[in-house]
Enzyme design. Structure first.
Site, PDB file in Angstrom:
ATOM      1  N   HIS A 380       0.924  -1.224  -0.103  1.00 34.83           N
ATOM      2  CA  HIS A 380      -0.050   0.092  -0.102  1.00 34.83           C
ATOM      3  C   HIS A 380       1.090   1.309  -0.025  1.00 34.83           C
ATOM      4  O   HIS A 380       0.300   2.425  -0.030  1.00 34.83           O
ATOM      5  CB  HIS A 380      -1.025  -0.052   1.189  1.00 34.83           C
ATOM      6  CG  HIS A 380      -2.214  -0.715   1.287  1.00 34.83           C
ATOM      7  ND1 HIS A 380      -3.225  -0.977   0.862  1.00 34.83           N
ATOM      8  CD2 HIS A 380      -2.163  -2.167   1.885  1.00 34.83           C
ATOM      9  CE1 HIS A 380      -4.055  -1.797   0.819  1.00 34.83           C
ATOM     10  NE2 HIS A 380      -3.051  -2.642   1.604  1.00 34.83           N
ATOM     11  N   LYS A 572      -8.445  13.911   3.972  1.00 29.40           N
ATOM     12  CA  LYS A 572      -7.372  12.899   3.930  1.00 29.40           C
ATOM     13  C   LYS A 572      -6.568  12.924   5.196  1.00 29.40           C
ATOM     14  O   LYS A 572      -6.277  14.037   5.754  1.00 29.40           O
ATOM     15  CB  LYS A 572      -6.547  12.650   2.760  1.00 29.40           C
ATOM     16  CG  LYS A 572      -6.169  13.989   2.512  1.00 29.40           C
ATOM     17  CD  LYS A 572      -5.349  13.755   0.819  1.00 29.40           C
ATOM     18  CE  LYS A 572      -6.225  13.835  -0.554  1.00 29.40           C
ATOM     19  NZ  LYS A 572      -6.586  12.604  -1.150  1.00 29.40           N
ATOM     20  N   ARG A 573      -5.576  11.946   5.694  1.00 30.03           N
ATOM     21  CA  ARG A 573      -4.619  12.341   6.682  1.00 30.03           C
ATOM     22  C   ARG A 573      -3.641  13.385   6.035  1.00 30.03           C
ATOM     23  O   ARG A 573      -3.400  13.643   4.923  1.00 30.03           O
ATOM     24  CB  ARG A 573      -3.712  10.843   6.732  1.00 30.03           C
ATOM     25  CG  ARG A 573      -4.606   9.648   7.464  1.00 30.03           C
ATOM     26  CD  ARG A 573      -5.009  10.337   8.904  1.00 30.03           C
ATOM     27  NE  ARG A 573      -3.880  10.242   9.727  1.00 30.03           N
ATOM     28  CZ  ARG A 573      -3.364   9.348  10.417  1.00 30.03           C
ATOM     29  NH1 ARG A 573      -4.047   8.058  10.651  1.00 30.03           N
ATOM     30  NH2 ARG A 573      -2.050   9.392  11.366  1.00 30.03           N
ATOM     31  N   LYS A 578       0.988  14.522   0.757  1.00 33.52           N
ATOM     32  CA  LYS A 578      -0.385  14.706   0.050  1.00 33.52           C
ATOM     33  C   LYS A 578      -0.593  16.284  -0.153  1.00 33.52           C
ATOM     34  O   LYS A 578      -1.507  16.578  -0.787  1.00 33.52           O
ATOM     35  CB  LYS A 578      -1.346  14.179   1.280  1.00 33.52           C
ATOM     36  CG  LYS A 578      -1.428  12.693   1.357  1.00 33.52           C
ATOM     37  CD  LYS A 578      -2.496  12.233   2.367  1.00 33.52           C
ATOM     38  CE  LYS A 578      -2.316  10.753   2.671  1.00 33.52           C
ATOM     39  NZ  LYS A 578      -2.885   9.725   1.899  1.00 33.52           N
ATOM     40  N   THR A 680      -8.538   6.690  -2.337  1.00 28.99           N
ATOM     41  CA  THR A 680      -9.840   6.137  -2.529  1.00 28.99           C
ATOM     42  C   THR A 680     -10.984   7.434  -2.167  1.00 28.99           C
ATOM     43  O   THR A 680     -11.970   7.146  -2.641  1.00 28.99           O
ATOM     44  CB  THR A 680      -9.996   4.892  -1.494  1.00 28.99           C
ATOM     45  OG1 THR A 680      -9.765   5.260  -0.269  1.00 28.99           O
ATOM     46  CG2 THR A 680      -9.364   3.757  -1.659  1.00 28.99           C
ATOM     47  N   LYS A 684     -14.534   8.271  -3.954  1.00 26.01           N
ATOM     48  CA  LYS A 684     -15.833   8.524  -3.258  1.00 26.01           C
ATOM     49  C   LYS A 684     -16.215   9.936  -3.599  1.00 26.01           C
ATOM     50  O   LYS A 684     -17.517  10.145  -4.070  1.00 26.01           O
ATOM     51  CB  LYS A 684     -15.423   8.739  -1.788  1.00 26.01           C
ATOM     52  CG  LYS A 684     -15.101   7.449  -1.098  1.00 26.01           C
ATOM     53  CD  LYS A 684     -14.520   7.255   0.296  1.00 26.01           C
ATOM     54  CE  LYS A 684     -13.712   6.012   0.188  1.00 26.01           C
ATOM     55  NZ  LYS A 684     -13.070   6.223   1.477  1.00 26.01           N
TER      56      LYS A 684
END
Ligand code: 26V
Length: 843
Positions: A380, A572-573, A578, A680, A684
């Site tokens: 992952h 998100k985290r 990111k 993911t 969504k």
């Protein structure tokens, strides 16, 4: 037009169509449910209707709903047993299930009945559902994926079971104090857990420490024995997972630690009562808390203990079940598939070898071929700091037999490699080895999982390619067929049917409800993108959802959102890769431009951010603080009032996500290309009708392929370019800083305290990381293109028809990211189990 007014009103009108159980519930059904609720209130909870609380009604409704699933669960288990079906076991340290009530009501087709019944009883259905604590037994993507895959396995009728840990404390709750994250433990089991069947009688002993020696088995053959040490018992807790339509119900078996009786007696007999009790509770602390995914969690002995604890208990359970139907192990790989969710359960490889050889007398080669045929492993992450390694000394003392087996596996593996052509050089052998010999010797868990598995998968096409060419390049050369791609997916039941009732109702009204079980049916919406009346309905639904989110945020934060603005969402985290910081740089740029009258063609925006930072992750926490400081300044500036707002929604979790996804216009997926394995949330948000602004990273690439380049906003460096820039020193951040007046101004403002006048140097570390310390995640290299892309986004949004046409096409073409598709692919290619794809089958 959809019913205006509340979300609930729209749902009540058209929701029953979605459940596929006919229109408005009959009076007899309502009466029957009332009776069941009262019976549970009285007999399960020991309460009467007078004085019962909303929590009591939640429990009564949850218990009644659970009743509907238990029969199917038993049937599903018996069917698998009677057919001696191959079973899939999903081993994962994390299952981020979130709440279960609405999902279970949907699966059993009783959501509308429940809403109607409770309303008739004078209860507020949403408030009752809101009583449910969050099962936050995971950090983020990896744990949520496990939950989606389990739901799809049940939907596809696969006899499957998840295995994990029943943490007392899951993910921490995030509070914001003066703009800073504060972590608080969350006792989610405080009122018990209606969804768990506790199995105090299913106790599996798990050994730690001790020593090994040679011995003879009952038939006089030499065996290795693992003796002494200490023992902890694993107690089972089963969470039910109903598939869509509730034709199959599977379970996730979670283990909690109990002190061993044998260990108790020895200590108690020594007369040291108090210390014995203290030690007892220490061994039970094993399953107390989920580790947050930061590097500070790495190397902690308790984490390794957790990993072995749940692996050992699960494998004992799996072998026990197999043995009820089989006298020997020859058919084990034909009847058992074990999926390792990341390397956290990689000790399953040596553990199964140990069980087969030491406990069941199999020879090495036979045991190895069984392991290899049984295991498969999902990777992952490519971030080097997130790849698990454990010191040889730690494994050697905690799990002495496993360390021996790991050495033996490694020896066999490297012997084979050395004999192969072309002959690898020593450097290559050292890279392939399961033991990292540079510095303190450590076991590379990814190598162990890789070599022990017949299939290794990445979670998006790009990620899989990068695995083959990067961290697993040597292993890939050695086993060229082993790495396969299985692009992630999300369950449409939770993420559209459940979370977005207005959009679900609209879609079903136009194309029927088959999309719920076959998300590709959404393609039926493609022609409707050209239908002006449909586009208007689609916009009305989005507006309804934005208003609903507005009420939610207002109730929680006391902040009002304007539904007439573009909702620009990054949830998100919080992590440097990111690049939430890049988002903030854009917000400040837009702020400056609005003030300077240079953003006249841009629509008003509300930028929403949410996410947790790992407790020990200094930079991530500083970014959260920066977001709050910037928000304070911008939101108070009358010059941009009505044009720009920045809002941080605290304590992001699955339930908060269910509120945010349906209301988003723009989905921010802006990681440095090559760093986000899949994502993911991107799926969504697109499924809920948001357009994506993103890099060509992870599954964004495939989302672009599906929805069409013209319906997605891509910007920035490719993974290849980004990697080249970083490794060949082609990145000079200072040049971007001095060369771009917008960027220069933004960084100076942050660095000189424009947002932290009380402490002007507060954000120096952030600015320095970009301008002086190499800007590892290439924010400055991507900044100009990102800002330009955001301008295009803004202009597109100004044309409501263009925008909704694009958004509808995103919804219509996102079907292949259903986790049903993902699971069907695992089933065919890795597990070799059949699936039932036809909805409405009779089981
Ligand atoms: C690492 C660690 C390190 C030590 C302590 C606990 C802990 C827990 C988890 C992790 C790794 C997290 C990896 C992860 O969540 N990866 C995400 O997986 C998603 C599902 O495949 C994927 O969509 C995301 O892109 C990826 O970041």
């Amino acid at each position: 037009m959809v019913d205006s007014g509340s979300v609930g009103a729209a749902t009540a009108v058209s929701g029953s169509v979605l459940d596929g159980r006919g229109p408005k519930a009959k009076g007899s059904e309502v009466d029957a449910l009332k009776r069941r609720l009262h019976r549970h209130l009285r007999h399960s909870l020991g309460k009467g209707p007078v004085g019962s609380t909303t929590l009591d009604w939640y429990m009564a409704l949850a218990l009644s709903t659970r009743d509907l699933m238990v029969e199917t669960w038993m049937d599903s288990s018996h069917r698998a047993y009677a057919n001696d079906a191959k079973r899939v076991y999903y081993l994962s340290m994390e299952f981020l299930v979130g709440r279960s009530l609405t999902a279970s009501l949907l699966a059993t087709g009783s959501l509308d009945l429940a809403r109607q019944t409770l309303t008739e009883m004078g209860l507020d259905f949403d408030a009752v559902c809101d009583q449910e604590p969050e099962a936050a037994l995971g950090n983020g993507g990896l744990g949520r994926l496990a939950a989606c895959l389990m739901e799809s396995m049940a939907t596809l009728g696969i006899p499957a079971r998840g295995y994990g840990i029943y943490y007392d404390y899951g993910m921490f709750s995030q509070y914001i104090d003066a703009g800073q994250q504060v972590e608080m433990p969350e006792r989610w089991l405080r009122y018990g857990n209606v969804w768990a069947f506790n199995r105090p009688e299913v106790l599996t002993p798990v050994r730690f420490y001790g020593r090994t020696e040679d011995g003879l088995d009952l038939r006089g053959r030499r065996v290795r024995r693992w003796l002494d040490g200490e023992e902890v018992l694993a107690e089972a807790h089963d969470l039910l997972v109903p598939g869509h339509g509730c034709w199959t119900v599977n379970a996730i078996r979670l283990w909690s630690a109990q002190a061993s009786r044998a260990f108790d007696l020895r200590r108690f007999n020594q007369g040291d009562y108090i210390n014995a009790v203290a030690e007892q509770s220490q061994s039970e602390s094993l399953s107390h808390v989920l580790y947050p995914d930061d590097s500070t969690g790495m190397g902690k002995a308790l984490r390794l203990k957790q990993e072995y604890f749940f692996v050992a208990a699960s494998l004992a359970d799996i072998v026990r079940r197999f043995r009820t139907a089989h006298d020997d192990f020859t058919k084990f790989p034909q009847k058992v598939a074990i999926q390792l969710n990341d390397t956290h359960p990689a000790l399953a490889v040596p553990e199964l070898m140990r069980l087969l050889m030491d406990e069941h007398g199999l020879a090495w080669d036979e045991a190895w071929s069984i392991c290899h045929g049984t295991f498969s492993y999902t990777n992952h992450t490519l971030l080097p700091e997130a790849l698990e390694t454990w010191p040889v000394d730690l494994i050697g003392s905690m799990l002495p037999r496993h360390m021996e087996i790991i050495y033996a596996i490694n020896h066999q593996f490297l012997e084979g490699v050395r004999k192969s052509a072309p002959k690898p050089d020593d450097a290559c052998v050292a890279r392939l080895s399961m033991i990292d010999e540079g510095g303190e010797r450590r076991v590379r868990m990814a190598h162990l999982a890789f070599v022990g598995s017949h299939r290794v998968n990445g979670v998006a096409a790009l990620h899989t390619d990068l695995m083959r060419g990067g961290i697993f390049a040597d292993l890939h050369r050695t086993f060229p067929d082993r790495i396969v791609n299985k692009t992630n997916g999300i369950t449409p039941r939770r993420w559209l049917q459940g979370a977005n009732r207005p959009l679900s109702a609209l879609i079903t009204r136009h194309i029927g409800d088959r999309w719920v079980a076959n998300l590709d049916e959404l393609r039926g919406l493609v022609p409707l993108a050209e239908d002006a009346a449909f586009r208007e309905e689609f916009r009305a639904v989005k507006r309804l959802n934005k208003e609903a989110l507005g009420r939610y945020v207002d109730a929680r934060l006391g902040v009002e959102l304007d539904p007439d603005t573009l909702f620009d969402v990054q949830v998100k985290r919080i992590h440097e890769y990111k690049r939430q910081l890049l988002n903030v740089l854009h917000v400040i740029t837009l702020y400056n431009r609005i003030r300077a009258g240079r953003a006249e063609d841009q629509p008003p925006r509300t930028v929403l951010l949410a996410g947790k930072a790992a407790p020990g992750y200094y930079m991530a926490k500083l970014i959260i603080r920066l977001i709050h400081d910037v928000a304070r300044v911008i939101n108070a500036d009358p010059l941009v009032a009505g044009r720009l707002r920045l809002v941080f929604v605290p304590d992001y979790n699955v339930s908060v996500a269910e509120h945010i996804m349906p209301a988003a216009d723009l989905s921010e997926q802006i990681s440095t290309a090559g760093t986000e394995a899949s994502g993911t949330g991107n799926m969504k948000l697109a499924l809920n009708g948001a357009l994506t602004i993103g890099t060509r990273d992870g599954a964004n690439v495939e989302i672009g392929d599906e929805v069409g380049e013209e319906n997605i906003f891509f910007f920035g460096l490719s993974a290849e370019r980004a990697n080249a820039m970083r490794t060949r020193g082609g990145h000079d951040p200072w040049q971007y800083y001095t060369g771009d007046p917008d960027l220069h101004m933004v960084l100076d403002m942050i660095g000189q305290g424009a947002f932290s006048p009380d402490e002007p140097d507060r954000y120096r570390p952030i600015v320095d990381s970009l301008t002086r310390h190499g800007d590892y995640y290439l924010l400055l290299a991507d900044y100009a293109d990102y800002v330009a892309c955001q301008e295009r986004v803004g202009r597109a949004y100004q044309d409501a028809d263009t925008w909704s046409r694009m958004a509808i096409l995103n919804v219509a073409r996102i079907g292949r990211f259903s986790s049903d598709v993902t699971v069907a692919d695992y089933a065919a290619d890795i597990w070799h189990v059949p699936v039932q794809t036809e909805p409405g089958r009779t089981g």
